[in-house]
Design a protein around this motif. Structure first.
Motif, PDB file in Angstrom:
ATOM      1  N   ALA A  45       0.825  -1.215   0.000  1.00  0.00           N
ATOM      2  CA  ALA A  45       0.000   0.000   0.000  1.00  0.00           C
ATOM      3  C   ALA A  45       0.858   1.263   0.000  1.00  0.00           C
ATOM      4  CB  ALA A  45      -0.947  -0.017   1.202  1.00  0.00           C
ATOM      5  N   ALA A  46       1.768   1.376   0.968  1.00  0.00           N
ATOM      6  CA  ALA A  46       2.617   2.584   1.042  1.00  0.00           C
ATOM      7  C   ALA A  46       3.502   2.745  -0.194  1.00  0.00           C
ATOM      8  CB  ALA A  46       3.456   2.552   2.322  1.00  0.00           C
ATOM      9  N   PRO A  47       4.173   1.686  -0.679  1.00  0.00           N
ATOM     10  CA  PRO A  47       4.966   1.839  -1.904  1.00  0.00           C
ATOM     11  C   PRO A  47       4.146   2.277  -3.107  1.00  0.00           C
ATOM     12  CG  PRO A  47       5.624  -0.152  -0.749  1.00  0.00           C
ATOM     13  CD  PRO A  47       4.401   0.368  -0.050  1.00  0.00           C
ATOM     14  N   PHE A  48       2.878   1.883  -3.170  1.00  0.00           N
ATOM     15  CA  PHE A  48       2.028   2.260  -4.302  1.00  0.00           C
ATOM     16  C   PHE A  48       1.911   3.770  -4.435  1.00  0.00           C
ATOM     17  CE2 PHE A  48      -2.176   3.594  -5.778  1.00  0.00           C
ATOM     18  CZ  PHE A  48      -2.237   2.994  -7.020  1.00  0.00           C
ATOM     19  N   PHE A  49       1.803   4.464  -3.301  1.00  0.00           N
ATOM     20  CA  PHE A  49       1.568   5.902  -3.328  1.00  0.00           C
ATOM     21  C   PHE A  49       2.811   6.721  -3.686  1.00  0.00           C
ATOM     22  CE2 PHE A  49      -1.853   4.469  -0.389  1.00  0.00           C
ATOM     23  CZ  PHE A  49      -2.923   4.871  -1.175  1.00  0.00           C
ATOM     24  N   VAL A  50       3.990   6.115  -3.598  1.00  0.00           N
ATOM     25  CA  VAL A  50       5.211   6.876  -3.901  1.00  0.00           C
ATOM     26  C   VAL A  50       5.993   6.279  -5.063  1.00  0.00           C
ATOM     27  CG1 VAL A  50       5.434   7.634  -1.504  1.00  0.00           C
ATOM     28  CG2 VAL A  50       6.614   5.561  -2.253  1.00  0.00           C
ATOM     29  N   PHE A  51       5.475   5.210  -5.646  1.00  0.00           N
ATOM     30  CA  PHE A  51       6.212   4.496  -6.691  1.00  0.00           C
ATOM     31  C   PHE A  51       6.512   5.399  -7.882  1.00  0.00           C
ATOM     32  CE2 PHE A  51       6.701   1.512 -10.251  1.00  0.00           C
ATOM     33  CZ  PHE A  51       7.632   0.627  -9.708  1.00  0.00           C
ATOM     34  N   SER A  52       5.540   6.228  -8.275  1.00  0.00           N
ATOM     35  CA  SER A  52       5.719   7.082  -9.451  1.00  0.00           C
ATOM     36  C   SER A  52       6.761   8.172  -9.218  1.00  0.00           C
ATOM     37  CB  SER A  52       4.386   7.734  -9.839  1.00  0.00           C
ATOM     38  OG  SER A  52       3.926   8.582  -8.804  1.00  0.00           O
ATOM     39  N   SER A  54       9.412   7.788  -7.075  1.00  0.00           N
ATOM     40  CA  SER A  54      10.657   7.203  -6.598  1.00  0.00           C
ATOM     41  C   SER A  54      11.718   7.203  -7.696  1.00  0.00           C
ATOM     42  CB  SER A  54      10.419   5.773  -6.103  1.00  0.00           C
ATOM     43  OG  SER A  54      11.631   5.156  -5.741  1.00  0.00           O
ATOM     44  N   THR A  55      12.939   7.460  -7.285  1.00  0.00           N
ATOM     45  CA  THR A  55      14.055   7.408  -8.241  1.00  0.00           C
ATOM     46  C   THR A  55      14.641   5.997  -8.330  1.00  0.00           C
ATOM     47  OG1 THR A  55      15.588   8.069  -6.479  1.00  0.00           O
ATOM     48  CG2 THR A  55      14.650   9.818  -7.855  1.00  0.00           C
ATOM     49  N   ASP A  56      14.269   5.157  -7.384  1.00  0.00           N
ATOM     50  CA  ASP A  56      14.751   3.778  -7.367  1.00  0.00           C
ATOM     51  C   ASP A  56      13.538   2.844  -7.282  1.00  0.00           C
ATOM     52  OD1 ASP A  56      16.229   1.480  -7.222  1.00  0.00           O
ATOM     53  OD2 ASP A  56      16.833   1.753  -5.127  1.00  0.00           O
ATOM     54  N   ARG A  57      12.808   2.749  -8.386  1.00  0.00           N
ATOM     55  CA  ARG A  57      11.580   1.953  -8.381  1.00  0.00           C
ATOM     56  C   ARG A  57      11.858   0.470  -8.205  1.00  0.00           C
ATOM     57  NH1 ARG A  57       8.000   4.808 -13.235  1.00  0.00           N
ATOM     58  NH2 ARG A  57       8.003   6.910 -12.342  1.00  0.00           N
ATOM     59  N   VAL A  58      12.929  -0.010  -8.815  1.00  0.00           N
ATOM     60  CA  VAL A  58      13.277  -1.427  -8.683  1.00  0.00           C
ATOM     61  C   VAL A  58      13.590  -1.761  -7.228  1.00  0.00           C
ATOM     62  CG1 VAL A  58      14.907  -3.231  -9.344  1.00  0.00           C
ATOM     63  CG2 VAL A  58      14.115  -1.585 -11.046  1.00  0.00           C
ATOM     64  N   GLY A  59      14.367  -0.904  -6.594  1.00  0.00           N
ATOM     65  CA  GLY A  59      14.708  -1.123  -5.191  1.00  0.00           C
ATOM     66  C   GLY A  59      13.488  -1.078  -4.297  1.00  0.00           C
ATOM     67  N   LEU A  60      12.556  -0.157  -4.594  1.00  0.00           N
ATOM     68  CA  LEU A  60      11.330  -0.040  -3.811  1.00  0.00           C
ATOM     69  C   LEU A  60      10.477  -1.294  -3.949  1.00  0.00           C
ATOM     70  CD1 LEU A  60       9.709   1.920  -2.029  1.00  0.00           C
ATOM     71  CD2 LEU A  60       8.578   2.741  -4.100  1.00  0.00           C
ATOM     72  N   LEU A  61      10.388  -1.821  -5.170  1.00  0.00           N
ATOM     73  CA  LEU A  61       9.603  -3.023  -5.410  1.00  0.00           C
ATOM     74  C   LEU A  61      10.225  -4.235  -4.712  1.00  0.00           C
ATOM     75  CD1 LEU A  61       7.251  -4.415  -6.813  1.00  0.00           C
ATOM     76  CD2 LEU A  61       8.685  -4.675  -8.837  1.00  0.00           C
ATOM     77  N   ILE A  62      11.540  -4.328  -4.780  1.00  0.00           N
ATOM     78  CA  ILE A  62      12.230  -5.449  -4.121  1.00  0.00           C
ATOM     79  C   ILE A  62      12.031  -5.391  -2.610  1.00  0.00           C
ATOM     80  CG2 ILE A  62      14.496  -6.431  -3.600  1.00  0.00           C
ATOM     81  CD1 ILE A  62      15.369  -5.667  -6.418  1.00  0.00           C
ATOM     82  N   SER A  63      12.111  -4.190  -2.047  1.00  0.00           N
ATOM     83  CA  SER A  63      11.905  -4.026  -0.604  1.00  0.00           C
ATOM     84  C   SER A  63      10.494  -4.447  -0.202  1.00  0.00           C
ATOM     85  CB  SER A  63      12.148  -2.570  -0.196  1.00  0.00           C
ATOM     86  OG  SER A  63      13.491  -2.203  -0.415  1.00  0.00           O
ATOM     87  N   ALA A 176      10.060  -0.737   5.103  1.00  0.00           N
ATOM     88  CA  ALA A 176      10.944  -1.540   4.255  1.00  0.00           C
ATOM     89  C   ALA A 176      11.517  -0.705   3.124  1.00  0.00           C
ATOM     90  CB  ALA A 176      10.192  -2.736   3.686  1.00  0.00           C
ATOM     91  N   GLY A 177      10.697   0.218   2.587  1.00  0.00           N
ATOM     92  CA  GLY A 177      11.146   1.069   1.493  1.00  0.00           C
ATOM     93  C   GLY A 177      11.613   2.436   1.927  1.00  0.00           C
TER      94      GLY A 177
END
Length: 312
Positions: A45-52, A54-63, A176-177
């Protein structure tokens, strides 16, 4: 020798099925309740709101994926301990007696050992994302163990603890992210969780009043009117918090008109779900979501409008 005697002799001499390693392993896995891991999607949920942004989307998704796996393992450790503690009560329950531990498939000592392994594995994996994630998982485990050891019999406290489990899942995805979660996000998650938990308890009370079915001991200290008050209050705060967040987002961003539009399917979906709660049919939230087609359409519309508000 008579046929009856032969049958009795056969009944006596027929050995009971042995619990082989594969059967025991399946029992442990079943007790870990992998079907319940779907609840852990809240870590995204939280990563969804900042994914766009983020400068490190891959890292955010992995976290987020690490948080999902770690939380699933830790939650499974709680299920194993809970069933081991309740084994005697489960043995006399009409349906819970079929659980692997109550049925004698999984020894109690093995269940505790497996719980330690699941928890250690989840905690170890969490460090690949963030030390803060490990702290959240530790707090979750401690709170849930307190619930299993007696707090589940305390009215109001049990509602708060079960609801906090959903809240901590959302927080886990954020830490985590390394995401700074807004107060509105935490309020919506907290009262949304309480709304669903109180609705589930209300459904159990209604089932008891209609059929006389056995209910958990803590529910005997509740009244249907009190639980209606809790979920109605939670729904009101949930809707208000979400709407205030949407208006705030609209005021601080040029392309977030979709956030305001998302209020429509969100509010209607909450009210639609409340129909099921009021009818005493909200025993399992996931079952309601899978059965109610209108609710599915509303949920999809809400997700689409949120996606548009953050990514377009």
């Amino acid at each position: 020798m008579s046929e009856t005697t032969d049958e009795r002799a056969e009944e006596v001499t027929t050995p009971a099925p042995k619990n082989g390693p594969l059967r025991v392993a399946r029992g442990v896995l079943k007790t870990a309740r992998p079907r319940q891991w779907v609840k852990n999607v809240l870590v995204f949920a939280a990563p969804f709101f900042v994914f766009s942004k983020s400068t490190d989307r891959v890292g955010l998704l992995i976290s987020a994926l690490i948080a999902f796996v770690a939380f699933s393992l830790v939650a499974s450790s709680v299920y194993l301990i809970n069933d081991a503690i309740d084994v005697e009560a489960d043995k006399v329950h009409p349906t819970k007696r079929n659980r692997p531990i109550a049925a004698g498939i999984v020894p109690v000592k093995l269940a505790y050992a497996a719980a330690v392994v699941f928890f250690a594995a989840g905690l170890g994996i969490s460090f690949f994302a963030s030390p803060q994630l490990a702290i959240v998982l530790g707090v979750y485990e401690a709170v849930q163990l307190a619930y299993c050891l007696g707090l589940k019999h305390q009215p109001v406290v049990d509602l708060a603890i079960v609801g906090s489990g959903f809240l901590m899942r959302s927080i886990a995805g954020g830490v985590a992210g390394g995401i700074a979660m807004s107060n509105w996000f935490l309020l919506v998650t907290a009262f949304g969780s309480l709304f669903m938990v109180a609705g589930k308890r209300y459904a159990e009370i209604m089932l008891f009043e209609r059929t006389g079915a056995k209910i958990r001991s803590s529910l005997k200290k509740y009244s249907a009117s009190y639980l209606r008050f809790v979920w109605a209050t939670s729904a009101a705060i949930l809707i208000m918090s979400y709407c205030l967040w949407a208006f705030e987002l609209r005021a601080t961003s040029d392309n977030s008109v979709w956030a305001v539009v998302s209020m429509v399917p969100f509010v209607v979906a909450v009210l639609r779900y409340a129909v099921d709660v009021d009818g005493g049919n909200a025993g399992e939230p996931e079952e309601i979501a899978l059965r109610d087609r209108v609710l599915q359409v509303l949920g999809a519309s809400w997700v689409i409008t949120l996606f548009l508000s953050f990514y377009f």
